[in-house]
Design a protein around this motif. Structure first.
Motif, PDB file in Angstrom:
ATOM      1  N   ALA A 244       0.819  -1.214   0.000  1.00 26.41           N
ATOM      2  CA  ALA A 244       0.000   0.000   0.000  1.00 26.41           C
ATOM      3  C   ALA A 244       0.854   1.265   0.000  1.00 26.41           C
ATOM      4  CB  ALA A 244      -0.918   0.012   1.218  1.00 26.41           C
ATOM      5  N   GLY A 245       2.128   1.125   0.350  1.00 24.18           N
ATOM      6  CA  GLY A 245       2.985   2.294   0.432  1.00 24.18           C
ATOM      7  C   GLY A 245       2.556   3.244   1.536  1.00 24.18           C
ATOM      8  N   ALA A 246       2.010   2.678   2.606  1.00 22.57           N
ATOM      9  CA  ALA A 246       1.492   3.487   3.710  1.00 22.57           C
ATOM     10  C   ALA A 246       2.305   3.213   4.971  1.00 22.57           C
ATOM     11  CB  ALA A 246       0.026   3.143   3.958  1.00 22.57           C
ATOM     12  N   PRO A 247       2.322   4.159   5.898  1.00 23.43           N
ATOM     13  CA  PRO A 247       3.000   3.887   7.171  1.00 23.43           C
ATOM     14  C   PRO A 247       2.235   2.832   7.971  1.00 23.43           C
ATOM     15  CG  PRO A 247       2.078   6.123   7.118  1.00 23.43           C
ATOM     16  CD  PRO A 247       1.799   5.500   5.790  1.00 23.43           C
ATOM     17  N   LYS A 248       2.976   2.023   8.693  1.00 21.37           N
ATOM     18  CA  LYS A 248       2.361   0.929   9.447  1.00 21.37           C
ATOM     19  C   LYS A 248       1.331   1.440  10.452  1.00 21.37           C
ATOM     20  CE  LYS A 248       3.523  -3.535  11.293  1.00 21.37           C
ATOM     21  NZ  LYS A 248       4.598  -4.467  11.564  1.00 21.37           N
ATOM     22  N   GLY A 249       1.581   2.593  11.020  1.00 19.66           N
ATOM     23  CA  GLY A 249       0.639   3.155  11.994  1.00 19.66           C
ATOM     24  C   GLY A 249      -0.733   3.408  11.407  1.00 19.66           C
ATOM     25  N   SER A 250      -0.787   3.752  10.118  1.00 20.99           N
ATOM     26  CA  SER A 250      -2.090   4.019   9.499  1.00 20.99           C
ATOM     27  C   SER A 250      -2.919   2.745   9.385  1.00 20.99           C
ATOM     28  CB  SER A 250      -1.922   4.682   8.133  1.00 20.99           C
ATOM     29  OG  SER A 250      -1.344   3.804   7.215  1.00 20.99           O
ATOM     30  N   LEU A 251      -2.251   1.622   9.237  1.00 23.00           N
ATOM     31  CA  LEU A 251      -2.973   0.348   9.182  1.00 23.00           C
ATOM     32  C   LEU A 251      -3.703   0.117  10.501  1.00 23.00           C
ATOM     33  CD1 LEU A 251      -3.504  -2.419   7.713  1.00 23.00           C
ATOM     34  CD2 LEU A 251      -1.530  -3.245   8.985  1.00 23.00           C
ATOM     35  N   TYR A 252      -3.014   0.309  11.597  1.00 26.55           N
ATOM     36  CA  TYR A 252      -3.623   0.081  12.900  1.00 26.55           C
ATOM     37  C   TYR A 252      -4.624   1.177  13.268  1.00 26.55           C
ATOM     38  CZ  TYR A 252      -0.388  -3.729  13.362  1.00 26.55           C
ATOM     39  OH  TYR A 252       0.286  -4.895  13.144  1.00 26.55           O
ATOM     40  N   PHE A 253      -4.440   2.371  12.696  1.00 23.67           N
ATOM     41  CA  PHE A 253      -5.410   3.437  12.917  1.00 23.67           C
ATOM     42  C   PHE A 253      -6.736   3.088  12.257  1.00 23.67           C
ATOM     43  CE2 PHE A 253      -7.529   7.351  11.516  1.00 23.67           C
ATOM     44  CZ  PHE A 253      -7.713   7.979  12.744  1.00 23.67           C
ATOM     45  N   HIS A 254      -6.666   2.640  11.003  1.00 24.26           N
ATOM     46  CA  HIS A 254      -7.891   2.311  10.255  1.00 24.26           C
ATOM     47  C   HIS A 254      -8.444   0.929  10.600  1.00 24.26           C
ATOM     48  CE1 HIS A 254      -7.850   5.898   7.789  1.00 24.26           C
ATOM     49  NE2 HIS A 254      -6.556   5.722   7.588  1.00 24.26           N
ATOM     50  N   TYR A 255      -7.586   0.039  11.031  1.00 18.62           N
ATOM     51  CA  TYR A 255      -8.005  -1.324  11.369  1.00 18.62           C
ATOM     52  C   TYR A 255      -7.441  -1.715  12.732  1.00 18.62           C
ATOM     53  CZ  TYR A 255      -9.335  -1.402   6.504  1.00 18.62           C
ATOM     54  OH  TYR A 255      -9.915  -1.106   5.308  1.00 18.62           O
TER      55      TYR A 255
ATOM     56  N   GLU B 145      -7.738  -9.551  10.949  1.00 17.44           N
ATOM     57  CA  GLU B 145      -9.092 -10.057  10.703  1.00 17.44           C
ATOM     58  C   GLU B 145     -10.005  -8.964  10.169  1.00 17.44           C
ATOM     59  OE1 GLU B 145     -10.924 -13.780  13.020  1.00 17.44           O
ATOM     60  OE2 GLU B 145     -10.440 -12.059  14.283  1.00 17.44           O
ATOM     61  N   ALA B 146      -9.922  -7.789  10.746  1.00 16.49           N
ATOM     62  CA  ALA B 146     -10.753  -6.670  10.287  1.00 16.49           C
ATOM     63  C   ALA B 146     -10.379  -6.282   8.861  1.00 16.49           C
ATOM     64  CB  ALA B 146     -10.608  -5.483  11.225  1.00 16.49           C
ATOM     65  N   LEU B 147      -9.103  -6.282   8.561  1.00 17.70           N
ATOM     66  CA  LEU B 147      -8.642  -5.967   7.215  1.00 17.70           C
ATOM     67  C   LEU B 147      -9.107  -7.040   6.232  1.00 17.70           C
ATOM     68  CD1 LEU B 147      -6.991  -3.965   5.558  1.00 17.70           C
ATOM     69  CD2 LEU B 147      -4.955  -5.291   6.127  1.00 17.70           C
ATOM     70  N   GLY B 148      -9.023  -8.295   6.634  1.00 19.22           N
ATOM     71  CA  GLY B 148      -9.509  -9.389   5.790  1.00 19.22           C
ATOM     72  C   GLY B 148     -11.009  -9.297   5.559  1.00 19.22           C
ATOM     73  N   GLU B 149     -11.738  -8.952   6.602  1.00 16.09           N
ATOM     74  CA  GLU B 149     -13.187  -8.780   6.496  1.00 16.09           C
ATOM     75  C   GLU B 149     -13.520  -7.684   5.482  1.00 16.09           C
ATOM     76  OE1 GLU B 149     -16.717  -8.510   9.764  1.00 16.09           O
ATOM     77  OE2 GLU B 149     -15.017  -7.171  10.057  1.00 16.09           O
ATOM     78  N   ARG B 150     -12.791  -6.585   5.534  1.00 14.52           N
ATOM     79  CA  ARG B 150     -13.015  -5.479   4.602  1.00 14.52           C
ATOM     80  C   ARG B 150     -12.643  -5.896   3.179  1.00 14.52           C
ATOM     81  NH1 ARG B 150     -15.405  -2.612   1.823  1.00 14.52           N
ATOM     82  NH2 ARG B 150     -14.586  -0.654   1.075  1.00 14.52           N
ATOM     83  N   ALA B 151     -11.579  -6.651   3.022  1.00 14.97           N
ATOM     84  CA  ALA B 151     -11.173  -7.109   1.694  1.00 14.97           C
ATOM     85  C   ALA B 151     -12.236  -8.039   1.094  1.00 14.97           C
ATOM     86  CB  ALA B 151      -9.819  -7.809   1.758  1.00 14.97           C
ATOM     87  N   VAL B 152     -12.813  -8.904   1.905  1.00 16.70           N
ATOM     88  CA  VAL B 152     -13.880  -9.800   1.436  1.00 16.70           C
ATOM     89  C   VAL B 152     -15.091  -8.974   1.002  1.00 16.70           C
ATOM     90  CG1 VAL B 152     -15.561 -11.530   2.220  1.00 16.70           C
ATOM     91  CG2 VAL B 152     -13.129 -11.857   2.681  1.00 16.70           C
ATOM     92  N   ALA B 153     -15.449  -7.962   1.791  1.00 14.84           N
ATOM     93  CA  ALA B 153     -16.591  -7.107   1.429  1.00 14.84           C
ATOM     94  C   ALA B 153     -16.321  -6.352   0.132  1.00 14.84           C
ATOM     95  CB  ALA B 153     -16.894  -6.123   2.559  1.00 14.84           C
ATOM     96  N   LEU B 154     -15.089  -5.895  -0.060  1.00 10.92           N
ATOM     97  CA  LEU B 154     -14.725  -5.204  -1.294  1.00 10.92           C
ATOM     98  C   LEU B 154     -14.819  -6.151  -2.490  1.00 10.92           C
ATOM     99  CD1 LEU B 154     -13.659  -2.674  -2.719  1.00 10.92           C
ATOM    100  CD2 LEU B 154     -11.341  -3.429  -2.113  1.00 10.92           C
ATOM    101  N   ALA B 155     -14.341  -7.364  -2.323  1.00 12.77           N
ATOM    102  CA  ALA B 155     -14.437  -8.359  -3.407  1.00 12.77           C
ATOM    103  C   ALA B 155     -15.896  -8.649  -3.726  1.00 12.77           C
ATOM    104  CB  ALA B 155     -13.719  -9.648  -3.007  1.00 12.77           C
TER     105      ALA B 155
END
Length: 180
Positions: free
Chosen positions: A22-33, A38-48
């Motif tokens: 994603a080219g994003a800072p690691k902190g942003s991942l934990y901020f958004h998820y 699991e939350a990120l995987g859940e969002r990816a499944v919903a996007l698919a």
């Protein structure tokens, strides 16, 4: 995460790889998820589910076999263009995590349902009784998902083409609506 899951599976996709991709800072991942992978995987499944579901929208006059053929064509193109590395992330997550994570199992069940419902409605609009339409729609989604898996294994779009032909015969059988 979606593309990485399609390519590497859920278990094979680490958070560091997601951040790097994603080219994003690691902190942003934990901020958004804040609930993690699991939350990120859940969002990816919903996007698919949403992306593939958009292929199921059809003008009222369009035959179910045309709609399903369009979906299968898009899947075959995705597989061929990725040299058979990308598959359906929903089936990948279901197979890997469905028995280990209730949260991800539910997300996958919702994704499949989001594809079954519009196919059901398409069949009902063409004269099939709702219970028969739902059963056939579930079979359609199941056959397409299975054909994607077999296509990846064989590195060929032939299983998808065969599924499209078989489904066209099933979906366009108007007599089924009268007898079911």
């Amino acid at each position: 995460m979606l593309e990485l899951m399609q390519r590497n599976g859920y278990s094979g996709t680490g958070l560091n790889t997601v951040v790097e991709h994603a080219g994003a800072p690691k902190g942003s991942l934990y901020f958004h998820y804040p609930q993690g992978k699991e939350a990120l995987g859940e969002r990816a499944v919903a996007l698919a589910a949403s992306r593939f579901g958009s292929l199921l929208t059809a003008p009222e006059a369009e035959a179910p076999s045309v709609v399903v053929g369009r979906v299968i064509g898009a899947l075959a193109e995705m597989l061929a263009e990725s040299d058979f590395h990308l598959g359906c992330p929903v089936s990948v997550v279901t197979l890997e995590m469905g028995g280990r994570s209730e949260r991800l199992r539910e997300a996958c069940a919702e994704a499949f349902e989001s594809w079954i419902v519009p196919v059901t409605e398409l069949l009902v609009a063409r004269g099939r009784p709702r219970p028969a339409a739902r059963a056939l729609a579930t079979a359609v989604v199941s056959m397409v998902e299975g054909a994607v898996i077999v296509s990846r294994a064989q590195r060929s779009t032939e299983p998808l083409r065969n599924a499209a032909e078989a489904l066209a015969a099933l979906l366009d059988d108007r007599s089924a609506g009268a007898t079911a």
